[in-house]
Design a protein around this motif. Structure first.
Motif, short mmCIF file in Angstrom:
data_model
loop_
_atom_site.label_atom_id
_atom_site.label_comp_id
_atom_site.label_asym_id
_atom_site.label_seq_id
_atom_site.Cartn_x
_atom_site.Cartn_y
_atom_site.Cartn_z
N PRO A 186 0.81 -1.22 0.00
CA PRO A 186 0.00 0.00 0.00
C PRO A 186 0.85 1.27 0.00
O PRO A 186 2.02 1.23 0.38
CB PRO A 186 -0.79 -0.12 1.31
CG PRO A 186 0.11 -0.89 2.21
CD PRO A 186 0.81 -1.88 1.33
N PRO A 187 0.24 2.40 -0.40
CA PRO A 187 0.95 3.68 -0.42
C PRO A 187 1.22 4.17 1.00
O PRO A 187 0.68 3.63 1.98
CB PRO A 187 -0.03 4.61 -1.14
CG PRO A 187 -1.05 3.74 -1.78
CD PRO A 187 -1.12 2.51 -0.94
N PRO A 188 2.03 5.22 1.14
CA PRO A 188 2.26 5.80 2.47
C PRO A 188 0.97 6.41 3.03
O PRO A 188 0.03 6.67 2.29
CB PRO A 188 3.31 6.89 2.20
CG PRO A 188 3.19 7.18 0.75
CD PRO A 188 2.79 5.90 0.09
N THR A 189 0.95 6.63 4.31
CA THR A 189 -0.25 7.19 4.95
C THR A 189 -0.32 8.68 4.72
O THR A 189 0.69 9.34 4.42
CB THR A 189 -0.23 6.91 6.46
OG1 THR A 189 0.88 7.63 7.05
CG2 THR A 189 -0.11 5.42 6.76
N LEU A 190 -1.51 9.21 4.91
CA LEU A 190 -1.70 10.66 4.77
C LEU A 190 -0.87 11.41 5.80
O LEU A 190 -0.26 12.44 5.48
CB LEU A 190 -3.19 10.99 4.93
CG LEU A 190 -3.56 12.48 4.88
CD1 LEU A 190 -3.16 13.10 3.56
CD2 LEU A 190 -5.06 12.66 5.13
N ASP A 191 -0.81 10.92 7.02
CA ASP A 191 -0.04 11.61 8.06
C ASP A 191 1.45 11.67 7.71
O ASP A 191 2.11 12.68 7.95
CB ASP A 191 -0.21 10.89 9.41
CG ASP A 191 -1.60 11.12 10.00
OD1 ASP A 191 -2.28 12.07 9.56
OD2 ASP A 191 -1.99 10.35 10.90
N ALA A 192 1.97 10.58 7.12
CA ALA A 192 3.38 10.55 6.74
C ALA A 192 3.68 11.59 5.66
O ALA A 192 4.72 12.25 5.69
CB ALA A 192 3.77 9.16 6.27
N LEU A 229 -4.26 12.89 -4.03
CA LEU A 229 -3.21 12.13 -4.72
C LEU A 229 -3.11 10.71 -4.18
O LEU A 229 -2.96 9.75 -4.95
CB LEU A 229 -1.87 12.85 -4.58
CG LEU A 229 -1.72 14.15 -5.39
CD1 LEU A 229 -0.44 14.86 -5.01
CD2 LEU A 229 -1.75 13.88 -6.89
N LEU A 230 -3.19 10.55 -2.88
CA LEU A 230 -3.12 9.21 -2.29
C LEU A 230 -4.32 8.36 -2.69
O LEU A 230 -4.18 7.17 -2.97
CB LEU A 230 -3.01 9.31 -0.77
CG LEU A 230 -1.66 9.80 -0.24
CD1 LEU A 230 -1.74 10.12 1.24
CD2 LEU A 230 -0.57 8.77 -0.50
N LEU A 231 -5.51 8.97 -2.72
CA LEU A 231 -6.69 8.23 -3.15
C LEU A 231 -6.61 7.85 -4.62
O LEU A 231 -7.00 6.75 -5.02
CB LEU A 231 -7.95 9.06 -2.88
CG LEU A 231 -8.32 9.27 -1.41
CD1 LEU A 231 -9.52 10.19 -1.29
CD2 LEU A 231 -8.60 7.94 -0.72
N ARG A 232 -6.10 8.76 -5.43
CA ARG A 232 -5.93 8.46 -6.85
C ARG A 232 -4.94 7.32 -7.05
O ARG A 232 -5.14 6.44 -7.88
CB ARG A 232 -5.46 9.70 -7.60
CG ARG A 232 -5.42 9.54 -9.12
CD ARG A 232 -4.82 10.76 -9.80
NE ARG A 232 -5.59 11.95 -9.53
CZ ARG A 232 -5.19 13.18 -9.91
NH1 ARG A 232 -4.06 13.33 -10.57
NH2 ARG A 232 -5.94 14.22 -9.64
N LEU A 233 -3.90 7.34 -6.24
CA LEU A 233 -2.90 6.28 -6.32
C LEU A 233 -3.51 4.92 -5.98
O LEU A 233 -3.27 3.93 -6.67
CB LEU A 233 -1.75 6.60 -5.37
CG LEU A 233 -0.49 5.76 -5.48
CD1 LEU A 233 0.11 5.84 -6.88
CD2 LEU A 233 0.53 6.21 -4.45
N VAL A 309 9.28 9.19 3.91
CA VAL A 309 8.50 8.28 4.72
C VAL A 309 9.41 7.51 5.67
O VAL A 309 9.11 7.32 6.84
CB VAL A 309 7.69 7.32 3.83
CG1 VAL A 309 6.98 6.27 4.68
CG2 VAL A 309 6.65 8.10 3.03
N ASP A 310 10.57 7.03 5.17
CA ASP A 310 11.49 6.29 6.02
C ASP A 310 11.97 7.17 7.17
O ASP A 310 12.04 6.74 8.33
CB ASP A 310 12.71 5.82 5.21
CG ASP A 310 12.35 4.70 4.26
OD1 ASP A 310 11.28 4.10 4.46
OD2 ASP A 310 13.10 4.44 3.31
N GLY A 311 12.27 8.43 6.84
CA GLY A 311 12.72 9.34 7.88
C GLY A 311 11.64 9.59 8.93
O GLY A 311 11.91 9.66 10.13
N ASP A 312 10.41 9.66 8.49
CA ASP A 312 9.31 9.88 9.42
C ASP A 312 9.13 8.68 10.34
O ASP A 312 8.84 8.80 11.51
CB ASP A 312 8.02 10.12 8.63
CG ASP A 312 6.83 10.42 9.54
OD1 ASP A 312 5.96 9.56 9.64
OD2 ASP A 312 6.79 11.50 10.15
#
Length: 315
Positions: A186-192, A229-233, A309-312
């Motif tokens: 899955p894609p990264p989260t919105l919070d990330a 963008l995340l929803l489109r992905l 994302v990795d840094g987060d």
């Protein structure tokens, strides 16, 4: 005088390689006039829409009126350089889709002509009616028209790519098929994504010295942009799974139709080719749109998203 000025302008731009790869094309972005142009002039001269890519409608299978602005990033939230890179990617993909459309229409035209030609011979022998011959000729002429339109589209998409590269007089001839950097599933989260997007220099400069209402509105728009963008992905990932299976089925169906056609058994080879072509083009569009959405997300956070994302997660 106008021609001379155009020649001088184009001479200042680097020649476009043949063949041209996506990575090399992206290297032209820093030198494009849009990167240094004033926001006022850039706003007066908006970017043109793609001929083949409509990622919003493709992702959500919307039959409503197209909203072309949803296919564009909110440029105040990303750097001018990133915006130009995104345009180059989009134009590059559009050329590849135009080439695919032309090649498939050419193949369909060849099949339609053979069917029409064979029908003409059989009509002379009294084996089929003139009505059937006219029907096949009509199909052939329709495909011939589509092929001509696709050929013109090849020129137009190349002109738009050359414009995006900053060298409008040097239309690229051959493009290399890119190796796409696909997002995770899955894609990264919105919070990330938001954690990085609200801290980019672009967004921080945009909010500096603003009223609280302005700052709240900017933050809301950043959040909405990231969410869409995340929803489109996610929607494109689902579409790709479906198309992978459908394409395998269409390929087998086309092989069956070709076998029957070669044996001169009644078979609608043209229809099978059309269906297989549409699925293949749709699959290519989905892949290109996924890559574009991922690149836009990276532009929104101001760095390669995997690193962000990795840094987060490490914090």
């Amino acid at each position: 005088m106008v021609l001379l000025a155009g020649a001088v302008f184009c001479a200042s731009a680097a020649a476009i390689s043949d063949p041209l790869g996506l990575e090399e094309a992206l290297e032209a972005a820093p030198g494009h006039p849009r990167v240094a142009a004033s926001p006022e002039i850039a706003g007066l001269l908006p970017r043109r829409q793609s001929l083949y890519l409509d990622c919003q409608r493709l992702a959500f299978r919307s039959s409503s009126v197209a909203d072309p602005e949803r296919n564009r990033p909110l440029e105040p939230l990303i750097s001018a350089l990133d915006a130009q890179r995104l345009e180059i990617m989009e134009r590059f993909f559009d050329v590849l889709l135009a080439d695919l459309s032309f090649s498939t229409e050419s193949e369909a035209m060849a099949v339609a002509y053979i069917q029409f030609d064979r029908a003409s011979v059989r009509n002379e022998l009294g084996q089929i009616s003139p009505l059937r011959v006219l029907e096949l000729e009509s199909v052939y002429q329709e495909i011939l028209h589509r092929r001509a339109a696709s050929e013109i589209s090849q020129q137009l998409t190349r002109a738009l790519l050359a414009q995006a590269l900053g060298n409008p007089a040097d239309l690229p001839s051959n493009l290399l098929q890119p190796t796409l950097s696909m997002p995770p599933d899955p894609p990264p989260t919105l919070d990330a994504v938001l954690a990085q997007a609200v801290e980019t220099p672009i967004v921080r400069d945009l909010m500096a010295g603003r009223s609280q209402a302005d700052r709240d509105l900017i933050q809301m728009e950043v959040r909405q942009q990231a969410l869409e963008l995340l929803l489109r992905l996610r929607a494109l990932i689902a579409a790709e799974r479906n198309l992978r299976i459908e394409l395998a089925w269409r390929d087998l169906k086309l092989d069956e139709s070709r076998t029957l056609y070669e044996q001169e058994v009644t078979a609608d080879l043209g229809y099978s080719m059309s269906q297989q072509t549409q699925t293949r083009q749709q699959s290519q569009r989905v892949s290109f749109c996924r890559a574009l959405v991922w690149a836009e997300l990276e532009a929104l956070v101001g760095q390669p998203l995997a690193e962000a994302v990795d840094g987060d997660q490490d914090q």
